[in-house]
Design a protein around this motif. Sequence first.
Motif, mmCIF file in Angstrom:
data_model
loop_
_atom_site.group_PDB
_atom_site.id
_atom_site.type_symbol
_atom_site.label_atom_id
_atom_site.label_comp_id
_atom_site.label_asym_id
_atom_site.label_seq_id
_atom_site.Cartn_x
_atom_site.Cartn_y
_atom_site.Cartn_z
ATOM 1 N N PHE A 197 -10.429 -4.516 -2.482
ATOM 2 C CA PHE A 197 -9.334 -5.297 -3.049
ATOM 3 C C PHE A 197 -8.611 -4.191 -3.940
ATOM 4 O O PHE A 197 -7.369 -4.350 -4.194
ATOM 5 C CB PHE A 197 -10.043 -6.229 -4.026
ATOM 6 C CG PHE A 197 -9.039 -7.257 -4.803
ATOM 7 C CD1 PHE A 197 -8.331 -8.413 -4.231
ATOM 8 C CD2 PHE A 197 -8.568 -6.996 -6.093
ATOM 9 C CE1 PHE A 197 -7.607 -9.170 -4.861
ATOM 10 C CE2 PHE A 197 -7.774 -7.875 -6.723
ATOM 11 C CZ PHE A 197 -7.234 -8.914 -6.269
ATOM 12 N N VAL A 198 -9.284 -3.419 -4.877
ATOM 13 C CA VAL A 198 -8.458 -2.687 -5.545
ATOM 14 C C VAL A 198 -7.871 -1.495 -5.107
ATOM 15 O O VAL A 198 -6.598 -0.990 -5.650
ATOM 16 C CB VAL A 198 -9.267 -1.885 -7.045
ATOM 17 C CG1 VAL A 198 -9.926 -2.992 -7.988
ATOM 18 C CG2 VAL A 198 -10.380 -1.134 -6.250
ATOM 19 N N GLN A 199 -8.051 -1.175 -3.836
ATOM 20 C CA GLN A 199 -7.162 -0.236 -3.108
ATOM 21 C C GLN A 199 -6.058 -1.045 -2.371
ATOM 22 O O GLN A 199 -5.203 -0.148 -2.009
ATOM 23 C CB GLN A 199 -8.192 0.198 -1.877
ATOM 24 C CG GLN A 199 -9.205 1.423 -2.327
ATOM 25 C CD GLN A 199 -10.006 1.815 -1.323
ATOM 26 O OE1 GLN A 199 -9.772 2.016 -0.330
ATOM 27 N NE2 GLN A 199 -11.285 2.167 -1.883
ATOM 28 N N ASN A 200 -6.075 -2.174 -2.165
ATOM 29 C CA ASN A 200 -5.059 -2.871 -1.590
ATOM 30 C C ASN A 200 -4.853 -4.193 -2.288
ATOM 31 O O ASN A 200 -5.050 -5.437 -1.695
ATOM 32 C CB ASN A 200 -5.573 -3.182 0.098
ATOM 33 C CG ASN A 200 -4.412 -3.427 0.906
ATOM 34 O OD1 ASN A 200 -3.348 -3.351 0.508
ATOM 35 N ND2 ASN A 200 -4.961 -3.783 2.096
ATOM 36 N N ILE A 201 -4.282 -4.106 -3.561
ATOM 37 C CA ILE A 201 -4.124 -5.352 -4.302
ATOM 38 C C ILE A 201 -3.204 -6.350 -3.415
ATOM 39 O O ILE A 201 -1.759 -5.907 -3.098
ATOM 40 C CB ILE A 201 -3.509 -5.094 -5.561
ATOM 41 C CG1 ILE A 201 -4.742 -4.466 -6.205
ATOM 42 C CG2 ILE A 201 -3.182 -6.405 -6.468
ATOM 43 C CD1 ILE A 201 -4.615 -4.025 -7.617
ATOM 44 N N PRO A 202 -3.376 -7.534 -3.208
ATOM 45 C CA PRO A 202 -2.513 -8.277 -2.487
ATOM 46 C C PRO A 202 -1.172 -8.885 -3.194
ATOM 47 O O PRO A 202 -1.390 -8.952 -4.514
ATOM 48 C CB PRO A 202 -3.373 -9.743 -2.127
ATOM 49 C CG PRO A 202 -4.361 -9.635 -3.310
ATOM 50 C CD PRO A 202 -4.518 -8.174 -3.778
ATOM 51 N N ARG A 203 -0.131 -8.938 -2.495
ATOM 52 C CA ARG A 203 1.167 -9.181 -3.070
ATOM 53 C C ARG A 203 1.165 -10.694 -3.171
ATOM 54 O O ARG A 203 0.489 -11.374 -2.297
ATOM 55 C CB ARG A 203 2.462 -8.608 -2.218
ATOM 56 C CG ARG A 203 2.610 -9.129 -1.214
ATOM 57 C CD ARG A 203 3.915 -8.747 -0.418
ATOM 58 N NE ARG A 203 4.010 -9.299 1.155
ATOM 59 C CZ ARG A 203 4.868 -10.230 1.342
ATOM 60 N NH1 ARG A 203 5.540 -10.909 0.312
ATOM 61 N NH2 ARG A 203 5.152 -10.760 2.574
ATOM 62 N N ILE A 204 1.984 -11.158 -4.064
ATOM 63 C CA ILE A 204 2.461 -12.626 -4.108
ATOM 64 C C ILE A 204 3.519 -12.747 -2.956
ATOM 65 O O ILE A 204 4.488 -12.113 -3.053
ATOM 66 C CB ILE A 204 2.995 -13.139 -5.281
ATOM 67 C CG1 ILE A 204 2.062 -12.789 -6.557
ATOM 68 C CG2 ILE A 204 3.722 -14.381 -5.387
ATOM 69 C CD1 ILE A 204 1.313 -14.216 -6.707
ATOM 70 N N TYR A 205 3.357 -13.964 -1.968
ATOM 71 C CA TYR A 205 4.358 -14.160 -1.049
ATOM 72 C C TYR A 205 5.536 -14.833 -1.865
ATOM 73 O O TYR A 205 5.480 -15.486 -2.875
ATOM 74 C CB TYR A 205 3.933 -14.978 -0.043
ATOM 75 C CG TYR A 205 2.978 -14.268 0.977
ATOM 76 C CD1 TYR A 205 3.279 -13.699 2.027
ATOM 77 C CD2 TYR A 205 1.637 -13.911 0.437
ATOM 78 C CE1 TYR A 205 2.330 -12.833 2.791
ATOM 79 C CE2 TYR A 205 0.686 -13.503 1.376
ATOM 80 C CZ TYR A 205 1.205 -12.699 2.660
ATOM 81 O OH TYR A 205 0.275 -12.252 3.247
ATOM 82 N N ASN A 206 6.745 -14.327 -1.230
ATOM 83 C CA ASN A 206 8.117 -15.078 -1.863
ATOM 84 C C ASN A 206 8.225 -16.486 -1.594
ATOM 85 O O ASN A 206 7.770 -17.024 -0.683
ATOM 86 C CB ASN A 206 9.115 -14.365 -1.442
ATOM 87 C CG ASN A 206 9.172 -12.977 -1.528
ATOM 88 O OD1 ASN A 206 8.893 -12.562 -2.652
ATOM 89 N ND2 ASN A 206 9.746 -12.193 -0.770
ATOM 90 N N GLN A 207 8.835 -17.347 -2.617
ATOM 91 C CA GLN A 207 9.213 -18.539 -2.330
ATOM 92 C C GLN A 207 10.736 -18.432 -1.594
ATOM 93 O O GLN A 207 11.422 -17.658 -2.101
ATOM 94 C CB GLN A 207 9.489 -19.366 -3.804
ATOM 95 C CG GLN A 207 10.280 -20.531 -3.613
ATOM 96 C CD GLN A 207 10.300 -21.062 -5.174
ATOM 97 O OE1 GLN A 207 9.951 -20.922 -5.868
ATOM 98 N NE2 GLN A 207 11.377 -21.957 -5.016
ATOM 99 N N PRO A 208 10.646 -18.988 -0.355
ATOM 100 C CA PRO A 208 11.940 -18.715 0.382
ATOM 101 C C PRO A 208 13.003 -19.319 -0.090
ATOM 102 O O PRO A 208 13.091 -20.171 -1.148
ATOM 103 C CB PRO A 208 11.494 -19.722 1.583
ATOM 104 C CG PRO A 208 10.322 -20.657 1.400
ATOM 105 C CD PRO A 208 9.732 -20.080 -0.080
ATOM 106 N N LYS A 209 14.341 -18.754 0.078
ATOM 107 C CA LYS A 209 15.599 -19.260 -0.496
ATOM 108 C C LYS A 209 15.831 -20.467 0.399
ATOM 109 O O LYS A 209 15.384 -20.459 1.753
ATOM 110 C CB LYS A 209 16.528 -18.162 -0.287
ATOM 111 C CG LYS A 209 16.209 -16.985 -1.011
ATOM 112 C CD LYS A 209 17.549 -16.149 -1.303
ATOM 113 C CE LYS A 209 17.238 -15.278 -2.357
ATOM 114 N NZ LYS A 209 16.129 -14.158 -2.092
#
Length: 461
Positions: A162-174
């Motif tokens: 996990f600490v090597q590859n911290i997940p991103r938050i997915y965008n709320q679509p436009k």
Amino acid sequence: KTNLIWFRNDLRIMDNPALEKACEDKDASVIGLYIATPQQWKAHDMSARQACFIHDRLIQLQDELDALNIPLLFHSCDSFTDCVNVIVDLCKEYSVNQIFYNNQYEYNERERDYLLKGKLSPDIECLEFDGNLFTAPLTILNSQKQMYKIFTPFRNAFLDQFVQNIPRIYNQPKAIKKTKIKTHKIPEFDYAKQDYEFFNPNTQKALQKLEEFCAEKVEDYADKRNIPSLDHTSQLSAYLALGVLSVRQCFHYLTQEHPHFWENQKSGAFTWFNELIWREFYQHLIVAHPYLCKHKPFINWTDHVKWKNNKDHFEQWKAGNTGYPIIDAAMRQLNQTGWMHNRLRMIIASFLVKDLLIDWRWGEQYFMSQLTDGDLAANNGGWQWAASTGTDSTPYFRIFNPTTQGKRFDPKGEFIRQWIPELAKVPDKFIHEPQLWSEKKGNITEYPQPIVTHDIAKKKL
Ligand code: FAD
């Protein structure tokens, strides 16, 4: 081109990978879909509270999707198999090219998705995402390439990755281009109506609760999380179970307040994050061992235990009339609100199984029928842990003494008095054994005598 996003237990537009991906192609129209399956839910003991919460949440989700020009279609059918037919028909009706969804990991749900893929015409693609977890199941394995059987090594391996590859938050679509397809009105479900407490179907309210918890409470979480009267846990469980919030959002808010919190494993922030990893562990476990979804214990031989299964005792336990104040207060909290504090879930589960010698599956089922946050993986994991039939179980001879547990975690009986008005006047000294006070003072209370004697029950085990 038409993309279908099928919402299941991911009832949100923020940090929803399936939704983000469905909206990526600007030339595609996007249609949302939710299918209620009340009969199947009943067969799985889903509580009326959870069904009502889903219903209310869908109304909010529909508004949020409307603002993005995504209509939300609603269907209701009896079984998961019927769901598949509904989708196959919708694909024809709307000329759908791709279906997007976030994975569910329970056995029946996975069978349903498998069936769908087999029934769709070959030019329709299903795109699956692991939107409700930090990591996909079966990606954290031991040196024999197997799922861990014990939490701590799982946790350590999880953290390394996990600490090597911290997940991103997915965008709320436009907002995407408008379609002519009309959104459906969400009708009442074919389910009893029941109020739920602590959870609000509005997204902003859910996010506010998360934000406030991370800003105000998480720091003391390690010290205060075991005291039920303090209200010091997050109470986000139903949001996570139904995907109103995601674990990545939890992590995101947590790091905003406590950057690099994982470097101090004694911190409140880490202790809370550790609970989210327990959630992850149990979800991974039901994929590695699907029989857990079929009422089977993790440890095989424990299926041969001869339970006493006294129906009167079970009814008294359910109603919160066992004569053990901490047990009864906890059960009354569950019955009245649909939520119970984690420490109490452990104490009452141990009491049902080890003092009353009632099959843990009875308790598991009753919990599902009452909880707003009912979740097969967490509930099954919790019950099997308490019954000593699961992973990381307490050894079978370790039994929580309900009186001692009450004295330790509710010393002045504040929680007990909140839920058992009959005991309001009992002095602190006797609040965990009110029968002694009645005997001494000759007071008659409405409160029952203990239905079993803990020390005798313990010897019978
Ligand atoms: P917090 O302490 O704030 O924890 C944050 C989140 O971490 C929770 O919302 C939950 O998503 C997760 N979490 C915390 N503890 C655990 C755990 N032990 N296992 C898995 N996930 C955890 N949790 C459910 O969500 N649904 C259930 O049906 C459920 N049944 C349970 C049954 C038993 C017998 C036991 C012992 C535990 C059960 N739990 C269940 C786990 C836990 O009790 C609840 O998640 C927690 O009490 C929810 O309150 P909270 O949101 O304030 O938790």
